[in-house]
Design a protein around this motif. Sequence first.
Motif, PDB file in Angstrom:
ATOM      1  N   GLU A   1     -12.127 -62.229  37.598  1.00  0.00           N
ATOM      2  CA  GLU A   1     -11.897 -60.864  38.081  1.00  0.00           C
ATOM      3  C   GLU A   1     -12.437 -60.692  39.499  1.00  0.00           C
TER       4      GLU A   1
ATOM      5  N   GLY B   1     -18.851 -67.053  31.466  1.00  0.00           N
ATOM      6  CA  GLY B   1     -18.537 -66.013  32.435  1.00  0.00           C
ATOM      7  C   GLY B   1     -17.266 -66.274  33.216  1.00  0.00           C
TER       8      GLY B   1
ATOM      9  N   THR C   1     -15.211 -63.016  33.965  1.00  0.00           N
ATOM     10  CA  THR C   1     -15.855 -62.182  34.983  1.00  0.00           C
ATOM     11  C   THR C   1     -15.667 -62.771  36.374  1.00  0.00           C
TER      12      THR C   1
END
Length: 200
Positions: free
Chosen positions: A28, A22, A25
């Motif tokens: 971001e 991850g 993610t």
Amino acid sequence: MVERAGDLRRIVIALAGAPGAGKSTLSEHLLAALPAGEAALVPMDGFHFDNAMLDAMGLRHRKGAPETFDCAGLVATLRRIRSGEGGVPVPVFDREADLSRAGAAIVPADARFVLVEGNYLLLDRAPWTELAPLFDLTIFIDVPIVELERRLLTRWTDLGRSEEAARAWVEGNDLPNARLVIESSRRADVVWSNFPQPSS
């Protein structure tokens, strides 16, 4: 994170973890949380060797392993970034096209926070140990191997591989790389568990 930066002109943050942990993610979310216009992202995947080079090296079947990346190029780029130099071009990996695009992004002069995300940023073996002094803060994303396997199988089938081909790739390449990251990374400043906890 902002408080930790103090008077530093630029702070470089490593986000490390196994394939499927991850990292993208979290990157971001952090970019969105940091002051607008003051953060940039450098994905380690952009430093993949080209498929033609991997074919010549006999490493295409191991794409994603440490030896399939231009670690020296990543080190050189991060040194430029740490120096405070503005307008530093960085490559970005196009997963659908399965290739890196040179100079596809720029770390601008006013980027005070530079997030670097990748599998091997904390790997405790040469030449990856050269990265250690280039980070001001390190974060490791912790995910159990069973959950990583599930996510990786979903990733490759979503990208068009058959279930059989996806499983062969995950078991023969992604999971060995994931175990290497989990077992051979240096301890991070922050360890973040990115998986659901069982309810009590």
